[in-house]
Design a protein around this motif. Sequence first.
Motif: not given
Length: 426
Positions: A234, A265, A292, A295, A313, A344
């Motif tokens: 993230s 992610s 993804s 997400d 994303g 996520h």
Amino acid sequence: MTRSLPHPGRVAQGYRLVATIATVRCACKTAPILLALSLITSGCANRAQDVLQPLAVAPTGTSRVTMLVATTRKPSDDPGKLYSGDRGTAISLNSVDVSIPPDRNRKIGEVQWPSRMPPNPQKEFAVTEFAKVESEGKALDWYRRNRNKRHQVIIFVHGFNNTYADAVFRFAQIVHDSGTNAAPILFTWPSRGRVFDYLYDKESANYSRRALEDLILQAVKSPDVSDVTILAHSMGGWLAAEALRGVAMREKSIPAKVKNVVLASPDIDIDVFRRQFTEMGQKRPHFAILTSTRDKALEVSSWLSGGVNRVGGSDLRPYAPMLEELGVSVIDTSAIVTNDPLGHNAFADSPEIVRLLGRRLAGQSLEGGKASVADQIGMSAANLAGSAARVAVAAPVAVISPEAREILKRELSSDGGKIKDGQISY
């Protein structure tokens, strides 16, 4: 429409982000507008506090993960918290041992958070030992004691909204469930662990860039380290990319020991990542990006960031052939079922993905008796090579014209700042 969602970047369980989205029709267009974000605690009441207080007696019959933890957080006066979400003025190093319950008492991909103190090590995660690493010599000793035969190290950088304890327990879970024996190093930066502190967390990641650079360089300069993999999730993906860019500028190139980077992610502006990638120079490690299109956390992040797509994303499959030539693999996890309704956290809570990660870290083949996640999402085991296997792009990719591929390759490659048609490429 009201939807309950965990907040962006959150790895630990226990919260839901509620997003109320209204649809406004104007000039024949339909635009989703985020009206409110609110935090609802659902399960936090069952969480114990001060969970980092070591057990008085070492448990038996459990697994143990020993990690080196580097942090830019401010130390806490509470021995059960160790570090707060505030920014410190130095990099603190500690060795932390985490006990993990027997596999029969837990599910792969889950952190069994203590419900009370002291925790029950047969059913819950627990800290068994905590020690300061007081000098560079002590750090080198740690590398030597915890090295495997290949002298591999994995550095994990967590995402938005994580406390120190969140990061420690989640990384212990990843290390255990992936089955890797690489020496685990956690880099935890000053996240406040609160959903509405997104901007504070982002600036804290910015604040911590130089510290992560120093940690990477310290690892590669150790004679007991030959292979470094960086795993970032993230917002931590942005921090890792910035740190690698900084290392490349300081050292003139990224050290050859940094062989692989896995961005799970990644909450990175897609235009910013293009610049980061270019400025790392020509000698880059191999990148694997877990994306993804489902997400939801990154959809919220995109909204907060002015509508610019996030790397994690986005559908990168049309660019897969060109990216593979540049040393970037794309793993589309959109079809993977996880416990996270946001889609996520597949890298950590999906048994298939976390085991695949372990195989990549160990340089093992994905071939085996049972169909692997690689088979399920269309990866080709024939393309595996090196200490962290090169993973082919998931699912069929769109055909790209040679002209389009050349333009994209030029955008992601340095041309020395030459002027062409009145412009300097950037």
